[in-house]
Design a protein around this motif. Sequence first.
Motif, mmCIF file in Angstrom:
data_model
loop_
_atom_site.group_PDB
_atom_site.id
_atom_site.type_symbol
_atom_site.label_atom_id
_atom_site.label_comp_id
_atom_site.label_asym_id
_atom_site.label_seq_id
_atom_site.Cartn_x
_atom_site.Cartn_y
_atom_site.Cartn_z
ATOM 1 N N HIS A 205 -18.894 24.625 -28.937
ATOM 2 C CA HIS A 205 -18.466 23.227 -29.116
ATOM 3 C C HIS A 205 -19.585 22.408 -29.746
ATOM 4 O O HIS A 205 -19.350 21.604 -30.664
ATOM 5 N N THR A 206 -20.805 22.614 -29.273
ATOM 6 C CA THR A 206 -21.937 21.844 -29.802
ATOM 7 C C THR A 206 -22.173 22.159 -31.272
ATOM 8 O O THR A 206 -22.411 21.262 -32.083
ATOM 9 N N LYS A 207 -22.078 23.436 -31.628
ATOM 10 C CA LYS A 207 -22.286 23.804 -33.035
ATOM 11 C C LYS A 207 -21.168 23.245 -33.923
ATOM 12 O O LYS A 207 -21.394 22.943 -35.089
ATOM 13 N N ASP A 208 -19.968 23.092 -33.356
ATOM 14 C CA ASP A 208 -18.860 22.522 -34.130
ATOM 15 C C ASP A 208 -19.108 21.051 -34.474
ATOM 16 O O ASP A 208 -18.662 20.578 -35.525
ATOM 17 N N ILE A 209 -19.780 20.335 -33.586
ATOM 18 C CA ILE A 209 -19.968 18.892 -33.820
ATOM 19 C C ILE A 209 -21.267 18.587 -34.559
ATOM 20 O O ILE A 209 -21.522 17.421 -34.893
ATOM 21 N N LEU A 210 -22.077 19.613 -34.834
ATOM 22 C CA LEU A 210 -23.347 19.361 -35.529
ATOM 23 C C LEU A 210 -23.165 18.674 -36.881
ATOM 24 O O LEU A 210 -23.933 17.762 -37.225
ATOM 25 N N PRO A 211 -22.169 19.087 -37.714
ATOM 26 C CA PRO A 211 -21.986 18.373 -38.992
ATOM 27 C C PRO A 211 -21.658 16.897 -38.795
ATOM 28 O O PRO A 211 -22.089 16.054 -39.585
ATOM 29 N N HIS A 212 -20.895 16.571 -37.744
ATOM 30 C CA HIS A 212 -20.591 15.161 -37.466
ATOM 31 C C HIS A 212 -21.871 14.409 -37.096
ATOM 32 O O HIS A 212 -22.090 13.274 -37.526
ATOM 33 N N ILE A 213 -22.699 15.056 -36.286
ATOM 34 C CA ILE A 213 -23.966 14.425 -35.896
ATOM 35 C C ILE A 213 -24.842 14.200 -37.123
ATOM 36 O O ILE A 213 -25.486 13.146 -37.263
ATOM 37 N N GLN A 214 -24.849 15.169 -38.025
ATOM 38 C CA GLN A 214 -25.677 15.028 -39.232
ATOM 39 C C GLN A 214 -25.248 13.821 -40.054
ATOM 40 O O GLN A 214 -26.088 13.154 -40.669
ATOM 41 N N ASP A 215 -23.941 13.532 -40.083
ATOM 42 C CA ASP A 215 -23.476 12.351 -40.816
ATOM 43 C C ASP A 215 -24.151 11.091 -40.281
ATOM 44 O O ASP A 215 -24.533 10.192 -41.043
ATOM 45 N N TYR A 216 -24.272 10.995 -38.949
ATOM 46 C CA TYR A 216 -24.915 9.813 -38.353
ATOM 47 C C TYR A 216 -26.425 9.820 -38.606
ATOM 48 O O TYR A 216 -27.014 8.754 -38.853
#
Length: 614
Positions: A405-416
């Motif tokens: 789950h954490t690796k799935d949201i990493l691209p979203h975090i990178q956007d921020y």
Amino acid sequence: MNSQNKISLILLGIMFGLFIILTANILFNFRDYGLKSIEQKAETVAETVKHSLTSHMINGVMENRMLFLDQIKDLENIDKLWIVRGDSVVKQYGKGLIDESPRDDIDRSVLNSGISVKKIKEDIFGESSFRITIPYVATTIGSIDCTSCHEAKVGDTLGAITMVMNMNDLKSAGSSTIINTMIIAFVLITFILLFVNKLIGPYIRVFDSIKYVMGKAQEGKYSYRIEEESNPQSKAVAVSINGFLTKLESTLENIEEKIEEFLTIAKKEKVQDPLVDVENTVTRLADIYRFRKTIEHDENLEDVYGRISDVLKDKFKLTDFNFVEADTTKKVVKVAYIEKELHCDAEKGCRADRTNTLVDSCQFKNLCDKVTDDEHQYICIPYSISNDLDFVLNINLGNKSSCEHTKDILPHIQDYIDAAKPEIVSKKLMEILERSARTDGLTGLYNRKFLEESVEKIVNQAKRANISYGILMVDIDYFKMINDTYGHDVGDEAIKVIASTLSENTRSSDFVIRYGGEEFLVLLYNCDTDYIKEIAEKIRIAFASRKISAGSTHFSKTISIGSSIYPDTADSFWKCIKYADIALYHAKESGRNQVVLFDDSLLTDELAGEGAPY
């Protein structure tokens, strides 16, 4: 089944229902009319027979009545005809030439009640007949006075006539009417269906095509088009909708292509419906835009990191993470933010920053030797903020189940993180400028300006946490002699040596300040008298052992230290600094190279009114 067939079946059903209702109505009315006609004919025949029998009686020729009755029987549709006598007539005249007694229960019922009785026998495939038995009731009204010939009272039933009439002609006429009606209805229904199909067929087919294409659009497939009809109106509708779908499909593709320039995973995240995908992506962009506009108004880097922390907690549901800053120019790594707790010694070296690759303990256990808690899974992601600054996000996971789950949201975090980069760089530069204004250029320590700006914060913290600050005023003994003997360059070297000595022998929570010239101020966080003496002696001894370079020679110097405690010594922070200064003066006057802790005995009138004159 398409709409055209459905409508045709519905129309056929409606018309068939109307045909059944119409046929039933015709049949009922025809039958009712036929029965009324037969009944009316029977009543006419009965009345004729009545008058004829009366005439025969008056003329005395009753014996000839059978001839008359036989002629009546020969009338069309009359199958049977007979008359019966009532009891009063039988008693007066007998049973007649032939037995005119009641033949069945119907005759007897009519003679007793004086009420006509009708009986219909219907058989679709056989003979149908209508029987009616009509009573002759004694009356004195009109031209016939029954009581003049019969020994009876008015209202007595003198007799009755029964006729059985054939209904086959009526049934035949009804069947013929129904058949003709069916033929007409069939022709009419066929014509209506053909006309309706011709008239509304194109519209229905366009409707079916629209329904199909819109259904595909609901599934996110916008490449389907409506089939065009020859009918001008239908064709116009198809062309209009097809044009809209083409424009929509093209617009969605253009939006997706442009959005990909702003987001990390625009391609990977596509859902089945491009319109929903665009909506989700625009929502992401709007959230990131609002985040960026918000941090633009934050005052410092600490606020920006706090804002990023809020996003990680609220939007991505992370609960344990840290931010690490790596200065690539100075090769310095420091922990900039801690959420919950720190599980590694990042300041001793960060693998993610050093390798510039993601560090994932879910794949390789004990991947980073700086991690202090082997029970936790962790993911460390490096981000390049600028040429001389890297940012590492350290996410601590309770167990392996949340890794994916954490690796799935990493691209979203990178956007921020990408959105925050300009503000991090900007506020980092502001921080450097502010630090330059608040630090001494020679030693890198805080300067007096920093102290003046920080006193209020230090005092509030001490009051809020109920803690004390130890204040050390440090001065190099006979510093002027160094400048006079070796020159100012060596004097500067001596100042650097005392600065490094103070930094090396204090904690990270303490403040070391160059107060002016060779004079330094040390603020010891949360300490007592014993600790102050211990640290002050440690500093004094450490400096005395240091060698100061002067070209090819080296020499050592000593320092004097005066100290006080805030708020124990005085309730004013600046007064405590002054008292430490007085203690320093006393150390100088009483032999130098020593530590003196302020007490009231050092406070003389002369010292209380002036600064220490050394």
